[in-house]
Design a protein around this motif. Structure first.
Motif, PDB file in Angstrom:
ATOM      1  N   GLY A  45      56.767 -52.055  -2.843  1.00  0.00           N
ATOM      2  CA  GLY A  45      55.424 -52.431  -3.246  1.00  0.00           C
ATOM      3  C   GLY A  45      55.429 -53.873  -3.713  1.00  0.00           C
ATOM      4  O   GLY A  45      56.484 -54.463  -3.971  1.00  0.00           O
ATOM      5  N   THR A  46      54.253 -54.459  -3.803  1.00  0.00           N
ATOM      6  CA  THR A  46      54.180 -55.850  -4.250  1.00  0.00           C
ATOM      7  C   THR A  46      53.009 -56.048  -5.206  1.00  0.00           C
ATOM      8  O   THR A  46      51.932 -55.480  -5.014  1.00  0.00           O
ATOM      9  N   MET A  47      53.244 -56.828  -6.244  1.00  0.00           N
ATOM     10  CA  MET A  47      52.210 -57.176  -7.221  1.00  0.00           C
ATOM     11  C   MET A  47      52.299 -58.667  -7.495  1.00  0.00           C
ATOM     12  O   MET A  47      53.391 -59.217  -7.655  1.00  0.00           O
ATOM     13  N   ARG A  48      51.147 -59.316  -7.520  1.00  0.00           N
ATOM     14  CA  ARG A  48      51.088 -60.717  -7.939  1.00  0.00           C
ATOM     15  C   ARG A  48      50.258 -60.793  -9.204  1.00  0.00           C
ATOM     16  O   ARG A  48      49.124 -60.308  -9.245  1.00  0.00           O
ATOM     17  N   GLY A  49      50.834 -61.346 -10.249  1.00  0.00           N
ATOM     18  CA  GLY A  49      50.157 -61.438 -11.538  1.00  0.00           C
ATOM     19  C   GLY A  49      50.034 -62.874 -12.004  1.00  0.00           C
ATOM     20  O   GLY A  49      50.803 -63.750 -11.587  1.00  0.00           O
ATOM     21  N   ARG A  50      49.073 -63.122 -12.856  1.00  0.00           N
ATOM     22  CA  ARG A  50      48.826 -64.478 -13.373  1.00  0.00           C
ATOM     23  C   ARG A  50      48.819 -64.445 -14.894  1.00  0.00           C
ATOM     24  O   ARG A  50      48.112 -63.628 -15.507  1.00  0.00           O
ATOM     25  N   ILE A  51      49.597 -65.330 -15.486  1.00  0.00           N
ATOM     26  CA  ILE A  51      49.663 -65.461 -16.937  1.00  0.00           C
ATOM     27  C   ILE A  51      49.095 -66.831 -17.296  1.00  0.00           C
ATOM     28  O   ILE A  51      49.636 -67.871 -16.886  1.00  0.00           O
ATOM     29  N   GLU A  52      48.005 -66.839 -18.040  1.00  0.00           N
ATOM     30  CA  GLU A  52      47.347 -68.091 -18.413  1.00  0.00           C
ATOM     31  C   GLU A  52      47.624 -68.386 -19.879  1.00  0.00           C
ATOM     32  O   GLU A  52      47.339 -67.569 -20.762  1.00  0.00           O
TER      33      GLU A  52
ATOM     34  N   THR B 117      55.310 -53.751   4.296  1.00  0.00           N
ATOM     35  CA  THR B 117      54.780 -53.657   5.651  1.00  0.00           C
ATOM     36  C   THR B 117      53.700 -52.589   5.689  1.00  0.00           C
ATOM     37  O   THR B 117      53.463 -51.872   4.701  1.00  0.00           O
ATOM     38  N   ASP B 118      53.086 -52.445   6.854  1.00  0.00           N
ATOM     39  CA  ASP B 118      51.999 -51.476   7.008  1.00  0.00           C
ATOM     40  C   ASP B 118      52.464 -50.025   6.999  1.00  0.00           C
ATOM     41  O   ASP B 118      51.632 -49.122   7.097  1.00  0.00           O
ATOM     42  N   VAL B 119      53.772 -49.767   6.864  1.00  0.00           N
ATOM     43  CA  VAL B 119      54.174 -48.373   6.666  1.00  0.00           C
ATOM     44  C   VAL B 119      53.517 -47.830   5.397  1.00  0.00           C
ATOM     45  O   VAL B 119      53.286 -46.624   5.266  1.00  0.00           O
ATOM     46  N   ALA B 120      53.199 -48.734   4.453  1.00  0.00           N
ATOM     47  CA  ALA B 120      52.539 -48.303   3.215  1.00  0.00           C
ATOM     48  C   ALA B 120      51.157 -47.721   3.505  1.00  0.00           C
ATOM     49  O   ALA B 120      50.683 -46.846   2.765  1.00  0.00           O
ATOM     50  N   ARG B 121      50.481 -48.203   4.555  1.00  0.00           N
ATOM     51  CA  ARG B 121      49.167 -47.652   4.910  1.00  0.00           C
ATOM     52  C   ARG B 121      49.306 -46.223   5.414  1.00  0.00           C
ATOM     53  O   ARG B 121      48.446 -45.375   5.164  1.00  0.00           O
ATOM     54  N   PHE B 122      50.377 -45.946   6.137  1.00  0.00           N
ATOM     55  CA  PHE B 122      50.626 -44.565   6.557  1.00  0.00           C
ATOM     56  C   PHE B 122      50.979 -43.692   5.357  1.00  0.00           C
ATOM     57  O   PHE B 122      50.487 -42.569   5.223  1.00  0.00           O
ATOM     58  N   SER B 123      51.830 -44.213   4.500  1.00  0.00           N
ATOM     59  CA  SER B 123      52.210 -43.454   3.304  1.00  0.00           C
ATOM     60  C   SER B 123      50.992 -43.095   2.466  1.00  0.00           C
ATOM     61  O   SER B 123      50.905 -41.997   1.905  1.00  0.00           O
TER      62      SER B 123
ATOM     63  N   ASP C 166      46.849 -59.364  -7.090  1.00  0.00           N
ATOM     64  CA  ASP C 166      47.056 -58.651  -5.829  1.00  0.00           C
ATOM     65  C   ASP C 166      48.006 -57.498  -6.100  1.00  0.00           C
ATOM     66  O   ASP C 166      48.960 -57.654  -6.883  1.00  0.00           O
ATOM     67  N   LEU C 167      47.762 -56.354  -5.462  1.00  0.00           N
ATOM     68  CA  LEU C 167      48.582 -55.176  -5.735  1.00  0.00           C
ATOM     69  C   LEU C 167      48.563 -54.256  -4.522  1.00  0.00           C
ATOM     70  O   LEU C 167      47.496 -53.868  -4.044  1.00  0.00           O
ATOM     71  N   SER C 168      49.753 -53.923  -4.029  1.00  0.00           N
ATOM     72  CA  SER C 168      49.869 -53.006  -2.897  1.00  0.00           C
ATOM     73  C   SER C 168      50.998 -52.026  -3.173  1.00  0.00           C
ATOM     74  O   SER C 168      52.095 -52.420  -3.597  1.00  0.00           O
ATOM     75  N   ALA C 169      50.744 -50.758  -2.918  1.00  0.00           N
ATOM     76  CA  ALA C 169      51.747 -49.715  -3.132  1.00  0.00           C
ATOM     77  C   ALA C 169      52.870 -49.839  -2.116  1.00  0.00           C
ATOM     78  O   ALA C 169      52.675 -50.331  -0.994  1.00  0.00           O
ATOM     79  N   GLY C 170      54.051 -49.379  -2.497  1.00  0.00           N
ATOM     80  CA  GLY C 170      55.154 -49.274  -1.558  1.00  0.00           C
ATOM     81  C   GLY C 170      55.055 -47.962  -0.789  1.00  0.00           C
ATOM     82  O   GLY C 170      54.048 -47.247  -0.865  1.00  0.00           O
TER      83      GLY C 170
ATOM     84  N   ALA D  95      60.344 -50.996  -6.238  1.00  0.00           N
ATOM     85  CA  ALA D  95      60.813 -49.886  -5.404  1.00  0.00           C
ATOM     86  C   ALA D  95      59.704 -48.852  -5.235  1.00  0.00           C
ATOM     87  O   ALA D  95      58.838 -48.712  -6.100  1.00  0.00           O
ATOM     88  N   PRO D  96      59.728 -48.088  -4.125  1.00  0.00           N
ATOM     89  CA  PRO D  96      58.637 -47.155  -3.848  1.00  0.00           C
ATOM     90  C   PRO D  96      58.627 -45.899  -4.706  1.00  0.00           C
ATOM     91  O   PRO D  96      57.744 -45.054  -4.520  1.00  0.00           O
ATOM     92  N   ASP D  97      59.558 -45.783  -5.669  1.00  0.00           N
ATOM     93  CA  ASP D  97      59.444 -44.669  -6.610  1.00  0.00           C
ATOM     94  C   ASP D  97      58.500 -45.002  -7.753  1.00  0.00           C
ATOM     95  O   ASP D  97      58.153 -44.137  -8.549  1.00  0.00           O
ATOM     96  N   ARG D  98      58.057 -46.262  -7.845  1.00  0.00           N
ATOM     97  CA  ARG D  98      57.046 -46.654  -8.828  1.00  0.00           C
ATOM     98  C   ARG D  98      55.672 -46.624  -8.176  1.00  0.00           C
ATOM     99  O   ARG D  98      55.500 -47.104  -7.051  1.00  0.00           O
ATOM    100  N   SER D  99      54.687 -46.130  -8.904  1.00  0.00           N
ATOM    101  CA  SER D  99      53.309 -46.257  -8.449  1.00  0.00           C
ATOM    102  C   SER D  99      52.827 -47.672  -8.758  1.00  0.00           C
ATOM    103  O   SER D  99      53.422 -48.374  -9.591  1.00  0.00           O
ATOM    104  N   PRO D 100      51.749 -48.125  -8.117  1.00  0.00           N
ATOM    105  CA  PRO D 100      51.210 -49.446  -8.471  1.00  0.00           C
ATOM    106  C   PRO D 100      50.872 -49.559  -9.952  1.00  0.00           C
ATOM    107  O   PRO D 100      51.115 -50.612 -10.569  1.00  0.00           O
ATOM    108  N   GLU D 101      50.343 -48.479 -10.533  1.00  0.00           N
ATOM    109  CA  GLU D 101      49.985 -48.500 -11.955  1.00  0.00           C
ATOM    110  C   GLU D 101      51.230 -48.666 -12.824  1.00  0.00           C
ATOM    111  O   GLU D 101      51.219 -49.403 -13.825  1.00  0.00           O
ATOM    112  N   GLU D 102      52.317 -47.991 -12.447  1.00  0.00           N
ATOM    113  CA  GLU D 102      53.565 -48.121 -13.199  1.00  0.00           C
ATOM    114  C   GLU D 102      54.133 -49.538 -13.075  1.00  0.00           C
ATOM    115  O   GLU D 102      54.698 -50.067 -14.030  1.00  0.00           O
ATOM    116  N   ALA D 103      53.965 -50.135 -11.915  1.00  0.00           N
ATOM    117  CA  ALA D 103      54.435 -51.505 -11.723  1.00  0.00           C
ATOM    118  C   ALA D 103      53.674 -52.473 -12.624  1.00  0.00           C
ATOM    119  O   ALA D 103      54.259 -53.355 -13.262  1.00  0.00           O
ATOM    120  N   VAL D 104      52.354 -52.312 -12.682  1.00  0.00           N
ATOM    121  CA  VAL D 104      51.532 -53.167 -13.540  1.00  0.00           C
ATOM    122  C   VAL D 104      51.921 -52.980 -14.998  1.00  0.00           C
ATOM    123  O   VAL D 104      52.071 -53.962 -15.748  1.00  0.00           O
TER     124      VAL D 104
END
Length: 358
Positions: free
Chosen positions: A170-177, A308-314, A276-280, A251-260
């Motif tokens: 999964g991927t997350m992009r965060g911003r700290i101001e 990759t787009d395998v996440a869309r299938f998942s 930006d946030l996408s599940a693994g 890693a894909p054992d984390r949900s997007p919420e857990e990653a955040v």
């Protein structure tokens, strides 16, 4: 020009590469793919925008998906295609040869050859993968025609060096101001330097230890990094603002919420804005179709590092793997190429998986 799906694989790949199809301009290649598939009597063909879907209807006990995107990143003086030798390796060179028209060529050739597969197959050739997620053709199809993605397992032909790469990060992009107070640099004590406060954020990143974890038998390596630091007003002004952008590959054992939650806890009390946030995607290698696929392909599966787009299938409950010709490090490169041997390896493996009656 018309595509010959029975041509030698490198010839078919060159024909595909020579149809320029930068994201948003896939109409011509989609037309050619649609025409070639409609000529095959064993396939039912549909189209949504510049996404072409072909399906067998044989009443098999199981349905699988084989998918690949038709678009490429912008051309960089690397068209038309060429057949050449790269470091002693016979290859097809040109934009999209690796990412991922090599995988598309393999899928089209197998779609033509596998007239009576042991599993029903849905072949998906979609548009706009290389741009913003909201434009992605596979995502559009998932929303408008979810039944087209209904399957027990999926294979995405992204370049993997002809090896099975399970799931994806999964991927997350965060911003700290960081906020300070502007002042003349000659009277710095009257202000507060926001850039200096970034030292705390950067020290936490320096001390961060990436987690390594096994998911469904594959080893994933996480990563959290600063990818951008910006701030400053002028050469004689104490900056009142500094922004640090971070990217977390989880890693894909984390949900997007857990990653955040993990990233926000790490930087607390600094606030993290999720940009930006996408599940693994878990590999799903314990599924029968996946096990049969790995057996047909051979070799030892490995984890997919990257999204990759395998996440869309998942996301719709379909486990998926990446498997395609080409070195992923050559994706988007100006000297992009695909080894001919990889084309044959992937073609033969897919055909074995879909037609072996043992």
């Amino acid at each position: 020009m018309s595509l010959d799906l029975t041509a030698d694989l490198p010839d078919l790949l060159q024909a595909l590469v020579d149809i320029e199809s930068v994201s948003g301009d896939e109409a011509r290649i989609a037309d050619e793919v649609e025409t070639a598939l409609r000529a095959l009597p064993h396939l039912e063909v549909d189209r949504d925008g510049d996404t072409v879907v072909a399906r067998t209807r044989l009443g098999r006990d199981e349905r699988v998906v084989v998918a690949g995107h038709l678009d490429t990143v912008p051309v960089a003086a690397n068209l038309p295609s060429r057949r050449l030798e790269v470091d002693g390796v016979d290859a097809v060179w040109g934009r999209g040869s690796c990412d991922m028209k090599g995988g598309v060529a393999v899928a089209l050739a197998v779609a033509a050859a596998a007239r009576e597969p042991v599993r029903d197959v849905t072949w998906i050739f979609y548009d706009q993968e290389e741009v913003e997620a909201e434009r992605n053709g596979l995502g559009r199809v998932a929303a408008s025609h979810p039944d087209w993605l209904d399957a027990s397992f999926a294979v995405l032909g992204e370049p993997t060096g002809a090896r099975v790469e399970g799931g994806c990060q999964g991927t997350m992009r965060g911003r700290i101001e960081l906020r300070g107070t502007a002042a003349h640099s000659a009277r710095a004590w009257m202000g507060h330097n926001a850039i200096h406060d970034a030292a705390d954020v950067l020290s936490r990143l320096r001390d961060y230890e990436p987690r390594q974890v096994e998911v469904d038998g594959l080893g994933y390596h996480e990563g959290l990094n600063a990818v951008s630091v910006s701030g400053g007003i002028a050469g004689n002004v104490i900056p009142d603002r500094c922004v640090v952008d971070v990217n977390f590959r989880f890693a894909p054992d984390r949900s997007p919420e857990e990653a955040v939650d993990f990233v926000r806890d790490l930087f607390a009390p600094h606030e993290v804005e999720v940009m930006d946030l996408s599940a693994g995607a878990r590999p799903g290698l314990d599924q029968p179709a996946a096990a049969a696929f790995v057996a047909a392909v051979g070799g030892e599966p490995r984890a997919k590092f990257g999204w990759t787009d395998v996440a869309r299938f998942s996301a719709v409950g379909v486990p998926a793997v990446n498997f395609g010709p080409g070195d992923p490090s050559k994706a988007h490169a100006d000297d992009e190429f695909c080894p001919v041997a990889d084309l044959h390896t992937c073609h033969d493996a897919l055909l074995r998986w879909l037609t072996d009656t043992r």
